[in-house]
Design a protein around this motif. Sequence first.
Motif, PDB file in Angstrom:
ATOM      1  N   MET A   1     -71.261   4.778 -57.129  1.00 34.70           N
ATOM      2  CA  MET A   1     -71.296   3.144 -56.832  1.00 34.70           C
ATOM      3  C   MET A   1     -72.872   2.849 -56.509  1.00 34.70           C
ATOM      4  O   MET A   1     -73.561   3.688 -56.261  1.00 34.70           O
ATOM      5  CB  MET A   1     -70.601   3.168 -55.328  1.00 34.70           C
ATOM      6  CG  MET A   1     -70.503   1.767 -54.955  1.00 34.70           C
ATOM      7  SD  MET A   1     -70.231   1.598 -53.265  1.00 34.70           S
ATOM      8  CE  MET A   1     -70.728  -0.250 -53.188  1.00 34.70           C
ATOM      9  N   LYS A   2     -72.915   1.664 -56.990  1.00 38.05           N
ATOM     10  CA  LYS A   2     -74.244   1.164 -56.610  1.00 38.05           C
ATOM     11  C   LYS A   2     -74.236  -0.260 -55.920  1.00 38.05           C
ATOM     12  O   LYS A   2     -73.156  -0.786 -56.073  1.00 38.05           O
ATOM     13  CB  LYS A   2     -75.308   1.109 -57.661  1.00 38.05           C
ATOM     14  CG  LYS A   2     -74.939   0.261 -58.838  1.00 38.05           C
ATOM     15  CD  LYS A   2     -75.878   0.325 -60.099  1.00 38.05           C
ATOM     16  CE  LYS A   2     -75.388  -0.345 -61.375  1.00 38.05           C
ATOM     17  NZ  LYS A   2     -76.341  -0.330 -62.509  1.00 38.05           N
ATOM     18  N   LEU A  72     -66.115   3.593 -48.329  1.00 42.09           N
ATOM     19  CA  LEU A  72     -66.354   3.738 -50.038  1.00 42.09           C
ATOM     20  C   LEU A  72     -64.810   3.558 -50.576  1.00 42.09           C
ATOM     21  O   LEU A  72     -64.900   2.883 -51.765  1.00 42.09           O
ATOM     22  CB  LEU A  72     -66.757   5.165 -50.427  1.00 42.09           C
ATOM     23  CG  LEU A  72     -68.204   5.263 -50.221  1.00 42.09           C
ATOM     24  CD1 LEU A  72     -68.613   6.929 -50.506  1.00 42.09           C
ATOM     25  CD2 LEU A  72     -69.113   4.327 -50.764  1.00 42.09           C
ATOM     26  N   PHE A  75     -64.182   0.046 -52.323  1.00 44.48           N
ATOM     27  CA  PHE A  75     -64.581  -0.519 -53.747  1.00 44.48           C
ATOM     28  C   PHE A  75     -64.084   0.040 -55.020  1.00 44.48           C
ATOM     29  O   PHE A  75     -64.184  -0.042 -56.109  1.00 44.48           O
ATOM     30  CB  PHE A  75     -66.202   0.080 -53.822  1.00 44.48           C
ATOM     31  CG  PHE A  75     -66.987  -0.639 -52.667  1.00 44.48           C
ATOM     32  CD1 PHE A  75     -67.453  -1.914 -52.647  1.00 44.48           C
ATOM     33  CD2 PHE A  75     -67.162   0.017 -51.445  1.00 44.48           C
ATOM     34  CE1 PHE A  75     -68.177  -2.900 -52.007  1.00 44.48           C
ATOM     35  CE2 PHE A  75     -67.881  -0.928 -50.286  1.00 44.48           C
ATOM     36  CZ  PHE A  75     -68.291  -2.175 -50.831  1.00 44.48           C
ATOM     37  N   GLY A  77     -64.318   2.651 -56.972  1.00 43.20           N
ATOM     38  CA  GLY A  77     -64.959   2.837 -58.270  1.00 43.20           C
ATOM     39  C   GLY A  77     -65.777   1.752 -58.811  1.00 43.20           C
ATOM     40  O   GLY A  77     -66.481   1.566 -60.021  1.00 43.20           O
ATOM     41  N   HIS A  78     -65.963   0.597 -58.031  1.00 42.59           N
ATOM     42  CA  HIS A  78     -66.736  -0.270 -58.506  1.00 42.59           C
ATOM     43  C   HIS A  78     -68.059  -0.503 -57.887  1.00 42.59           C
ATOM     44  O   HIS A  78     -68.394  -0.110 -56.701  1.00 42.59           O
ATOM     45  CB  HIS A  78     -65.926  -1.792 -58.045  1.00 42.59           C
ATOM     46  CG  HIS A  78     -64.675  -1.982 -58.826  1.00 42.59           C
ATOM     47  ND1 HIS A  78     -63.488  -1.367 -58.553  1.00 42.59           N
ATOM     48  CD2 HIS A  78     -64.576  -2.967 -59.702  1.00 42.59           C
ATOM     49  CE1 HIS A  78     -62.659  -1.771 -59.070  1.00 42.59           C
ATOM     50  NE2 HIS A  78     -63.132  -2.624 -60.034  1.00 42.59           N
ATOM     51  N   ASP A  79     -69.042  -0.955 -58.664  1.00 40.04           N
ATOM     52  CA  ASP A  79     -70.378  -1.302 -58.012  1.00 40.04           C
ATOM     53  C   ASP A  79     -70.310  -2.809 -57.466  1.00 40.04           C
ATOM     54  O   ASP A  79     -69.491  -3.745 -57.680  1.00 40.04           O
ATOM     55  CB  ASP A  79     -71.315  -1.347 -59.182  1.00 40.04           C
ATOM     56  CG  ASP A  79     -71.783  -0.015 -59.995  1.00 40.04           C
ATOM     57  OD1 ASP A  79     -71.356   1.038 -59.153  1.00 40.04           O
ATOM     58  OD2 ASP A  79     -71.943  -0.197 -60.975  1.00 40.04           O
ATOM     59  N   TYR A  95     -67.785  -7.575 -58.383  1.00 38.71           N
ATOM     60  CA  TYR A  95     -67.455  -5.987 -58.349  1.00 38.71           C
ATOM     61  C   TYR A  95     -67.469  -5.891 -59.785  1.00 38.71           C
ATOM     62  O   TYR A  95     -66.557  -6.376 -60.844  1.00 38.71           O
ATOM     63  CB  TYR A  95     -66.206  -5.838 -57.603  1.00 38.71           C
ATOM     64  CG  TYR A  95     -66.052  -6.297 -56.441  1.00 38.71           C
ATOM     65  CD1 TYR A  95     -66.516  -5.414 -55.499  1.00 38.71           C
ATOM     66  CD2 TYR A  95     -65.855  -7.366 -55.989  1.00 38.71           C
ATOM     67  CE1 TYR A  95     -66.672  -5.789 -53.767  1.00 38.71           C
ATOM     68  CE2 TYR A  95     -65.837  -7.959 -54.638  1.00 38.71           C
ATOM     69  CZ  TYR A  95     -66.102  -6.894 -53.763  1.00 38.71           C
ATOM     70  OH  TYR A  95     -66.107  -7.416 -52.452  1.00 38.71           O
ATOM     71  N   LYS A  97     -66.741  -2.462 -62.585  1.00 40.75           N
ATOM     72  CA  LYS A  97     -66.320  -0.870 -62.558  1.00 40.75           C
ATOM     73  C   LYS A  97     -67.440  -0.142 -62.840  1.00 40.75           C
ATOM     74  O   LYS A  97     -68.338  -0.377 -63.900  1.00 40.75           O
ATOM     75  CB  LYS A  97     -65.065  -0.759 -63.818  1.00 40.75           C
ATOM     76  CG  LYS A  97     -64.645   0.575 -63.503  1.00 40.75           C
ATOM     77  CD  LYS A  97     -63.657   0.502 -62.116  1.00 40.75           C
ATOM     78  CE  LYS A  97     -62.683   1.635 -62.241  1.00 40.75           C
ATOM     79  NZ  LYS A  97     -62.143   1.841 -60.978  1.00 40.75           N
ATOM     80  N   SER A  98     -67.942   0.969 -61.994  1.00 41.89           N
ATOM     81  CA  SER A  98     -68.955   1.816 -62.118  1.00 41.89           C
ATOM     82  C   SER A  98     -68.808   2.664 -63.462  1.00 41.89           C
ATOM     83  O   SER A  98     -67.652   3.018 -63.848  1.00 41.89           O
ATOM     84  CB  SER A  98     -68.898   2.991 -61.063  1.00 41.89           C
ATOM     85  OG  SER A  98     -69.317   2.226 -59.784  1.00 41.89           O
TER      86      SER A  98
END
Length: 99
Positions: A1-2, A72, A75, A77-79, A95, A97-98
Motif C-alpha cells: 500500500m502507498k 491496514l 484499504f 489492498g488499495h493505495d 483508491y 488496487k495496489s
Amino acid sequence: MKIEVSDSAIKWFKDEMGLEKGDKVKFFSQIYGTSPVQPGYALGFTKDNSPLDMAVYTEKEGIQFYVEERDLWFFDGHDLFVDYNEEQDELVYNYTKSE
C-alpha cells in the motif's frame, strides 16, 4: 500500500489544520460511513504526532501522512490518493488496487 497526497490537498491541510513541517496526519477507519473499499466504514484523519505502529507513510513538504498497522485492513489492498475538490471545498479520496 502507498499513500499519495496532491499539492492542492497539502495546501488544504496547511490552511485548514495549520499543519507545519514536522507534523503528522494519521488516516484511520471509522464506523458509520461509506467508502468504495469498505461498506459501513469511512476514512477519517487527525493530526497525531505520536504514531503507535506506523505501517505505511509518505512525506510531502515536511508533513508525514500515515496509516497504522491496525487500520491496514480498511484499504483491502488499495493505495490511497488524497486530493482536494475546490468546487466542493473538501478532500477527495481515491483508491486504486495496489500492484
